[in-house]
Write a protein that holds these residues in place. Structure first.
Motif, PDB file in Angstrom:
ATOM      1  N   GLY A   8       0.987  -1.220  -0.074  1.00 22.76           N
ATOM      2  CA  GLY A   8      -0.083   0.062   0.031  1.00 22.76           C
ATOM      3  C   GLY A   8       0.760   1.369  -0.208  1.00 22.76           C
ATOM      4  O   GLY A   8       2.121   0.984  -0.011  1.00 22.76           O
ATOM      5  N   LYS A   9       0.028   2.314   0.195  1.00 25.93           N
ATOM      6  CA  LYS A   9       0.896   3.695   0.345  1.00 25.93           C
ATOM      7  C   LYS A   9       0.795   4.213   1.423  1.00 25.93           C
ATOM      8  O   LYS A   9      -0.258   4.350   2.208  1.00 25.93           O
ATOM      9  CB  LYS A   9       0.305   4.390  -0.950  1.00 25.93           C
ATOM     10  CG  LYS A   9       0.611   4.009  -2.326  1.00 25.93           C
ATOM     11  CD  LYS A   9       0.073   5.109  -3.119  1.00 25.93           C
ATOM     12  CE  LYS A   9       0.247   4.358  -4.805  1.00 25.93           C
ATOM     13  NZ  LYS A   9      -0.012   5.474  -5.686  1.00 25.93           N
ATOM     14  N   ILE A  10       2.005   5.133   1.842  1.00 24.61           N
ATOM     15  CA  ILE A  10       1.605   6.047   2.976  1.00 24.61           C
ATOM     16  C   ILE A  10       0.671   7.246   2.850  1.00 24.61           C
ATOM     17  O   ILE A  10       0.819   7.821   1.660  1.00 24.61           O
ATOM     18  CB  ILE A  10       3.130   6.577   3.577  1.00 24.61           C
ATOM     19  CG1 ILE A  10       4.137   5.183   3.967  1.00 24.61           C
ATOM     20  CG2 ILE A  10       3.107   7.476   4.415  1.00 24.61           C
ATOM     21  CD1 ILE A  10       5.348   5.752   4.068  1.00 24.61           C
ATOM     22  N   THR A  11      -0.210   7.471   3.460  1.00 29.57           N
ATOM     23  CA  THR A  11      -0.954   8.500   3.311  1.00 29.57           C
ATOM     24  C   THR A  11      -0.911   9.804   4.238  1.00 29.57           C
ATOM     25  O   THR A  11      -1.107  10.711   4.105  1.00 29.57           O
ATOM     26  CB  THR A  11      -2.517   8.230   3.753  1.00 29.57           C
ATOM     27  OG1 THR A  11      -2.669   7.467   4.982  1.00 29.57           O
ATOM     28  CG2 THR A  11      -2.959   7.123   2.374  1.00 29.57           C
ATOM     29  N   LYS A  12      -0.109   9.354   5.331  1.00 30.46           N
ATOM     30  CA  LYS A  12       0.215  10.648   6.422  1.00 30.46           C
ATOM     31  C   LYS A  12       1.355  10.345   7.129  1.00 30.46           C
ATOM     32  O   LYS A  12       1.535   9.121   7.596  1.00 30.46           O
ATOM     33  CB  LYS A  12      -1.095  10.937   7.072  1.00 30.46           C
ATOM     34  CG  LYS A  12      -0.922  12.272   8.010  1.00 30.46           C
ATOM     35  CD  LYS A  12      -2.410  12.572   8.860  1.00 30.46           C
ATOM     36  CE  LYS A  12      -2.196  13.727   9.854  1.00 30.46           C
ATOM     37  NZ  LYS A  12      -3.307  13.991  10.363  1.00 30.46           N
ATOM     38  N   VAL A  13       2.087  11.386   7.500  1.00 31.59           N
ATOM     39  CA  VAL A  13       3.046  11.077   8.368  1.00 31.59           C
ATOM     40  C   VAL A  13       3.148  11.786   9.701  1.00 31.59           C
ATOM     41  O   VAL A  13       2.509  13.002   9.617  1.00 31.59           O
ATOM     42  CB  VAL A  13       4.591  11.673   7.887  1.00 31.59           C
ATOM     43  CG1 VAL A  13       5.752  11.312   8.714  1.00 31.59           C
ATOM     44  CG2 VAL A  13       4.723  11.042   6.554  1.00 31.59           C
ATOM     45  N   GLY A  14       3.151  11.303  10.816  1.00 29.23           N
ATOM     46  CA  GLY A  14       2.851  11.938  12.282  1.00 29.23           C
ATOM     47  C   GLY A  14       3.928  12.919  12.465  1.00 29.23           C
ATOM     48  O   GLY A  14       4.867  13.022  11.914  1.00 29.23           O
ATOM     49  N   GLN A  15       3.400  13.592  13.554  1.00 33.21           N
ATOM     50  CA  GLN A  15       4.355  14.653  13.922  1.00 33.21           C
ATOM     51  C   GLN A  15       5.683  14.296  14.413  1.00 33.21           C
ATOM     52  O   GLN A  15       5.704  13.298  15.114  1.00 33.21           O
ATOM     53  CB  GLN A  15       3.539  15.489  15.058  1.00 33.21           C
ATOM     54  CG  GLN A  15       4.284  16.874  15.419  1.00 33.21           C
ATOM     55  CD  GLN A  15       3.585  17.626  16.157  1.00 33.21           C
ATOM     56  OE1 GLN A  15       2.589  17.201  16.710  1.00 33.21           O
ATOM     57  NE2 GLN A  15       3.954  18.807  16.596  1.00 33.21           N
ATOM     58  N   GLY A  16       6.693  14.765  13.966  1.00 31.87           N
ATOM     59  CA  GLY A  16       8.251  14.445  14.467  1.00 31.87           C
ATOM     60  C   GLY A  16       8.502  13.362  13.485  1.00 31.87           C
ATOM     61  O   GLY A  16       9.676  12.567  13.411  1.00 31.87           O
ATOM     62  N   GLY A  17       7.608  12.605  12.526  1.00 32.21           N
ATOM     63  CA  GLY A  17       8.041  11.583  11.437  1.00 32.21           C
ATOM     64  C   GLY A  17       8.383  10.279  12.033  1.00 32.21           C
ATOM     65  O   GLY A  17       8.924   9.318  11.563  1.00 32.21           O
ATOM     66  N   GLU A  18       7.730   9.955  13.386  1.00 31.39           N
ATOM     67  CA  GLU A  18       8.133   8.682  14.133  1.00 31.39           C
ATOM     68  C   GLU A  18       6.832   7.541  13.523  1.00 31.39           C
ATOM     69  O   GLU A  18       7.167   6.543  13.695  1.00 31.39           O
ATOM     70  CB  GLU A  18       8.035   8.795  15.639  1.00 31.39           C
ATOM     71  CG  GLU A  18       9.120   9.608  16.047  1.00 31.39           C
ATOM     72  CD  GLU A  18       9.276   9.754  17.491  1.00 31.39           C
ATOM     73  OE1 GLU A  18       8.313   9.335  18.343  1.00 31.39           O
ATOM     74  OE2 GLU A  18      10.190  10.303  18.196  1.00 31.39           O
ATOM     75  N   SER A  19       5.734   8.132  13.126  1.00 30.14           N
ATOM     76  CA  SER A  19       4.605   7.309  12.865  1.00 30.14           C
ATOM     77  C   SER A  19       4.189   7.609  11.346  1.00 30.14           C
ATOM     78  O   SER A  19       4.362   8.588  10.960  1.00 30.14           O
ATOM     79  CB  SER A  19       3.544   7.263  14.020  1.00 30.14           C
ATOM     80  OG  SER A  19       2.982   8.496  13.920  1.00 30.14           O
ATOM     81  N   ILE A  20       3.444   6.481  10.993  1.00 30.89           N
ATOM     82  CA  ILE A  20       2.804   6.637   9.475  1.00 30.89           C
ATOM     83  C   ILE A  20       1.492   6.013   9.424  1.00 30.89           C
ATOM     84  O   ILE A  20       1.044   5.213  10.109  1.00 30.89           O
ATOM     85  CB  ILE A  20       3.721   6.013   8.419  1.00 30.89           C
ATOM     86  CG1 ILE A  20       3.912   4.722   8.867  1.00 30.89           C
ATOM     87  CG2 ILE A  20       4.849   7.132   8.177  1.00 30.89           C
ATOM     88  CD1 ILE A  20       4.632   3.995   7.646  1.00 30.89           C
ATOM     89  N   LEU A  21       0.585   6.552   8.725  1.00 32.12           N
ATOM     90  CA  LEU A  21      -0.771   5.983   8.366  1.00 32.12           C
ATOM     91  C   LEU A  21      -0.691   5.461   6.792  1.00 32.12           C
ATOM     92  O   LEU A  21      -0.063   5.977   5.850  1.00 32.12           O
ATOM     93  CB  LEU A  21      -1.984   7.140   8.452  1.00 32.12           C
ATOM     94  CG  LEU A  21      -2.477   7.506   9.740  1.00 32.12           C
ATOM     95  CD1 LEU A  21      -3.656   8.435   9.550  1.00 32.12           C
ATOM     96  CD2 LEU A  21      -2.761   6.283  10.560  1.00 32.12           C
ATOM     97  N   VAL A  22      -1.185   4.221   6.837  1.00 29.47           N
ATOM     98  CA  VAL A  22      -1.056   3.471   5.642  1.00 29.47           C
ATOM     99  C   VAL A  22      -2.592   3.111   5.404  1.00 29.47           C
ATOM    100  O   VAL A  22      -3.231   2.791   6.104  1.00 29.47           O
ATOM    101  CB  VAL A  22      -0.134   2.351   5.817  1.00 29.47           C
ATOM    102  CG1 VAL A  22      -0.187   1.392   4.468  1.00 29.47           C
ATOM    103  CG2 VAL A  22       1.320   2.706   6.228  1.00 29.47           C
ATOM    104  N   ASP A  23      -2.563   2.980   3.839  1.00 26.22           N
ATOM    105  CA  ASP A  23      -4.020   2.713   3.389  1.00 26.22           C
ATOM    106  C   ASP A  23      -4.250   1.309   3.259  1.00 26.22           C
ATOM    107  O   ASP A  23      -4.579   0.535   2.123  1.00 26.22           O
ATOM    108  CB  ASP A  23      -4.328   3.316   1.975  1.00 26.22           C
ATOM    109  CG  ASP A  23      -3.425   3.052   0.888  1.00 26.22           C
ATOM    110  OD1 ASP A  23      -2.333   2.192   1.196  1.00 26.22           O
ATOM    111  OD2 ASP A  23      -3.372   3.179  -0.205  1.00 26.22           O
ATOM    112  N   ILE A  24      -3.800   0.535   4.258  1.00 21.31           N
ATOM    113  CA  ILE A  24      -4.121  -1.072   4.213  1.00 21.31           C
ATOM    114  C   ILE A  24      -4.837  -1.243   5.667  1.00 21.31           C
ATOM    115  O   ILE A  24      -4.229  -1.012   6.424  1.00 21.31           O
ATOM    116  CB  ILE A  24      -2.673  -1.710   4.258  1.00 21.31           C
ATOM    117  CG1 ILE A  24      -1.847  -1.425   3.065  1.00 21.31           C
ATOM    118  CG2 ILE A  24      -2.939  -3.218   4.510  1.00 21.31           C
ATOM    119  CD1 ILE A  24      -0.461  -2.198   3.038  1.00 21.31           C
TER     120      ILE A  24
END
Length: 735
Positions: free
Chosen positions: A653-669
């Motif tokens: 899948g793809k990354i849809t959003k990167v959390g503040q500070g770049g430590e976490s991500i949201l993925v469309d899976i």
């Protein structure tokens, strides 16, 4: 509305009262002891006659060991009345847990042994609905079998359907994947391929199967056998031809009439013989298909070209029916040695066999030696690129050219003679009448072409290597030996080492798992034979390696001091132990397990804990076999490895959003898109599907998306800035 609140003291008194009710609130059952062969059954411990659900369940298991079925039924029925549902890891009281509580399953087994088939079917199906287990599946098969034998309902043989169009198949791949289905009017119970059983946990009317068959060069006989629950069988046989060697190509450029001074600018007639056991489908010069004359296995090529002055060579490729391709280069400007031999051949007149050419080569050898011209045999190996090579692949392609100035007599690969020389001459002689007839039908100069073919057969000085070599061991040695018509010999040796995948390509990493020793659950049964926990672990490790789904941590890299201490304290798979294993190794998950010897078989259970938080990633996987021998254990261990493989889906899948500070991500899976994805699994994070930039552990899974955190917070600041809060070009794939 008035709400009443309990005081802390009241809650404590209520909890204490519940505990004492658990201990003493139920009336004690009447002592029932089953005596068999001088041994007492239906007793457990100081709790032997308490009427609590766990005491009833433990007594029932002890009754089963002594085959005291009626007493066991009473105990399991009473346990069900107090606690209904079959479940794993059940809290009894306080911090006391039972690893499993399966009264419906065990009640069904008791009914089966007493011949109460309908009752057994009801209880076993209920157990499987509540919490599936391999032991319940096995006894459901036995119940269905007993029912079919009693009623005579199963009237037809099972039917095997293979996903191969013909009974004979050609391939250049090994292992060869055999797929198909087996259907029955009632239940398929067993499938075997060349006497090797396919893992089947639960008998079904239709069972698809996939089998990986190791093939040898040449014809391989494969026999598929299917059995239903009442032992009716169907068999289907196929033959698979393994061809991992590209076509043999013998070429010879012949200069035509010169239109100007010298060779440059004149025409060249390229003549080639192409031979392959499995049949040839194409021959290309300079990436252009060339007309041919000949048979399925043997082609005769003749093409006239006018090369430019600066062209010194022309590439060619030949492909056989199995998909093997031989590639090489034909040199258009022959040296003095080749031209001398060509001139002598032209002066000799008609040549009837290649022995005449061999005699010419021997005569020329004396002249060449006197003149001190170069090496007699030259190896030009393209692949492998070096004598000592490391790779993680299961096979390697041997490619290159062997040149011999006096003509090639014999080439051997690891002592085996390669297909050339005598073999191609025999094929040529056997098919000569048909070849002549085809040439005449095409109005070709038959006599000249046949003579040219004999000339090529007798004096060819190049052999093009195009062999696929399987790498079955950690170290594979390849020895090439060549002999020319003058008796000169030369050999060359290569050593290919198989290494772990992560040592080669980081972009193709899979989740790294460590397998630690399994616990032994004595249960209520003593061991009647020796069970080697080490052998079970080793075989599971071997199956994982063969699947290639995970990276497996080498056993010598495990922290054995920590593991041995945890083993003796009974905390082998505790969260803190798993976390410490992760901190001291590269393992991202730990496979824990246990082995239990029942009265009627052996059960193996295993699960995976991730090393960052020690939590379980997937539900417990289990297998069961009634016959505790080496062969049956291998089958169920293979099945256990397949269960793990299927529990870790490969999704992208793809990354849809990167959390503040770049430590976490949201993925469309999410769970709807990728069935089986769970918290604790890992993502590989790619840039444009090419560059692996990091890995992230899944923390939360919802229906349409998931959240992941970069592994142990090791995100590089420059990568975070590059991602810029949202990045469509960044993809993820499960590890």
């Amino acid at each position: 509305m008035i709400q009443f609140r309990r005081s802390r003291t009241g809650r404590f008194i209520a909890a204490l009262l519940s505990f004492f009710l658990y201990l003493f609130g139920c009336a004690p059952s009447q002592p029932k002891v089953c005596l068999k062969d001088g041994q007492q059954y239906c007793v457990t411990s100081e709790w032997a006659h308490r009427a609590t659900w766990d005491a009833c369940y433990q007594r029932g298991l002890n009754c089963e060991e002594g085959e005291c079925w009626e007493y066991a039924i009473e105990e399991f029925q009473q346990a069900i009345a107090l606690r209904f549902k079959d479940k794993r890891n059940v809290r009894a009281y306080g911090l006391h847990f039972l690893d499993e509580y399966f009264p419906h399953r065990e009640l069904g087994i008791c009914y089966f042994h007493l011949g109460r088939i309908e009752d057994a079917l009801k209880e076993l199906e209920m157990s499987r609905r509540q919490t599936p287990s391999a032991r319940a599946n096995y006894y459901l098969n036995q119940v269905h079998r007993a029912h079919l034998l009693a009623t005579g309902k199963d009237s037809a043989l099972p039917v095997i359907r293979l996903e191969l169009p013909d009974k004979e198949h050609l391939t250049n791949r090994t292992p060869f994947i055999i797929q198909g289905t087996v259907e029955d009017d009632e239940f398929v119970s067993a499938i075997s391929i060349n006497h090797t059983p396919v893992f089947i946990e639960s008998a079904q009317p239709v069972i698809p199967f996939t089998f990986s068959a190791d093939l040898e060069e040449g014809w391989n006989a494969i026999k598929v056998t299917a059995t239903d629950l009442v032992d009716r069988q169907d068999q289907k046989s196929i033959r698979i031809y393994l061809d991992q060697q590209g076509p043999l190509v013998i070429t010879k450029p012949v200069w035509g009439e010169q239109s100007g001074g010298g060779r440059h600018g004149s025409q060249i007639t390229l003549t080639a013989l192409v031979f392959d056991h499995s049949g040839i489908v194409s021959f290309r010069l300079n990436d252009q298909e060339v007309p041919r004359a000949g048979l399925d296995q043997l082609w005769l090529i003749e093409e006239t070209i006018s090369p430019a002055v600066e062209i010194e060579s022309i590439p060619f490729s030949a492909q056989d029916r199995a998909g093997n391709i031989t590639r090489g280069v034909i040199y258009l400007r022959p040296g003095r040695r080749r031209s001398r031999l060509a001139m002598r051949m032209a002066c000799l007149g008609p040549v009837n066999s290649w022995t005449d050419v061999a005699a010419l080569s021997r005569d020329e050898e004396k002249e060449e030696k006197e003149e001190g011209e170069g090496e007699n045999i030259v190896f030009n190996i393209v692949s492998p690129p070096q004598e000592d090579l490391k790779t993680y692949y299961q096979e390697i392609f041997l490619e290159g050219e062997i040149e011999a100035q006096y003509g090639i007599r014999r080439i051997k690969l690891n002592g085996k003679e390669l297909s050339h020389g005598k073999a191609i001459e025999e094929v040529f002689e056997d098919n000569l009448p048909e070849l002549v007839r085809e040439l005449r039908e095409k109005n070709r100069d038959t006599e000249a072409l046949i003579q040219t073919a004999y000339t090529i057969l007798g004096g060819h000085g190049s052999y093009y290597l195009n062999q696929t070599i399987p790498l079955r061991d950690k170290l594979t040695t390849i020895v090439l030996r060549a002999e020319d018509n003058a008796g000169n010999e030369r050999s060359e040796q290569f050593r290919i080492r198989k290494i772990e995948r992560e040592e080669v390509f980081k972009s193709e990493e899979r989740m790294c798992l460590a397998i630690i020793p399994f616990n032994v659950e004595a249960g209520n049964y003593g061991y009647r034979d020796e069970i080697s926990i080490e052998r079970i672990r080793d075989k599971l490790l071997k199956n994982f390696v063969q699947q290639g789904r995970f990276n497996l941590l080498e056993q010598e890299k495990l922290p054995w001091n920590l593991i041995e201490k945890a083993y003796h304290t009974g905390k082998m798979c505790a969260e803190e132990v798993v976390r410490q294993i992760g901190e001291s190794t590269l393992a991202e998950g730990v496979i824990c397990g246990s082995v239990r010897r029942w009265m009627d078989g052996i059960e193996i259970k295993a699960w995976v804990r991730e090393t960052e938080k020690g939590r379980a990633i997937i539900p417990l996987q289990d297998v069961f076999t009634p016959v505790n021998n080496e062969k049956n254990r291998e089958v169920i261990i293979s099945g256990l490895a397949m269960k793990f493989r299927d529990s870790f889906p490969i999704c992208q899948g793809k990354i849809t959003k990167v959390g503040q500070g770049g430590e976490s991500i949201l993925v469309d899976i999410g769970s709807e898109i990728c069935t089986g994805i769970r918290a604790g699994m890992m993502y590989n994070v790619f840039l444009d599907e090419r560059e692996l930039i990091d890995k992230a552990r899944i923390e939360k899974v919802e229906e349409s998306e998931s959240e992941a955190r970069f592994s142990r917070g090791e995100r590089k600041e420059e990568k975070v800035e590059d991602m810029g809060g949202i990045a469509k070009e960044y993809q993820v794939r499960t590890r």
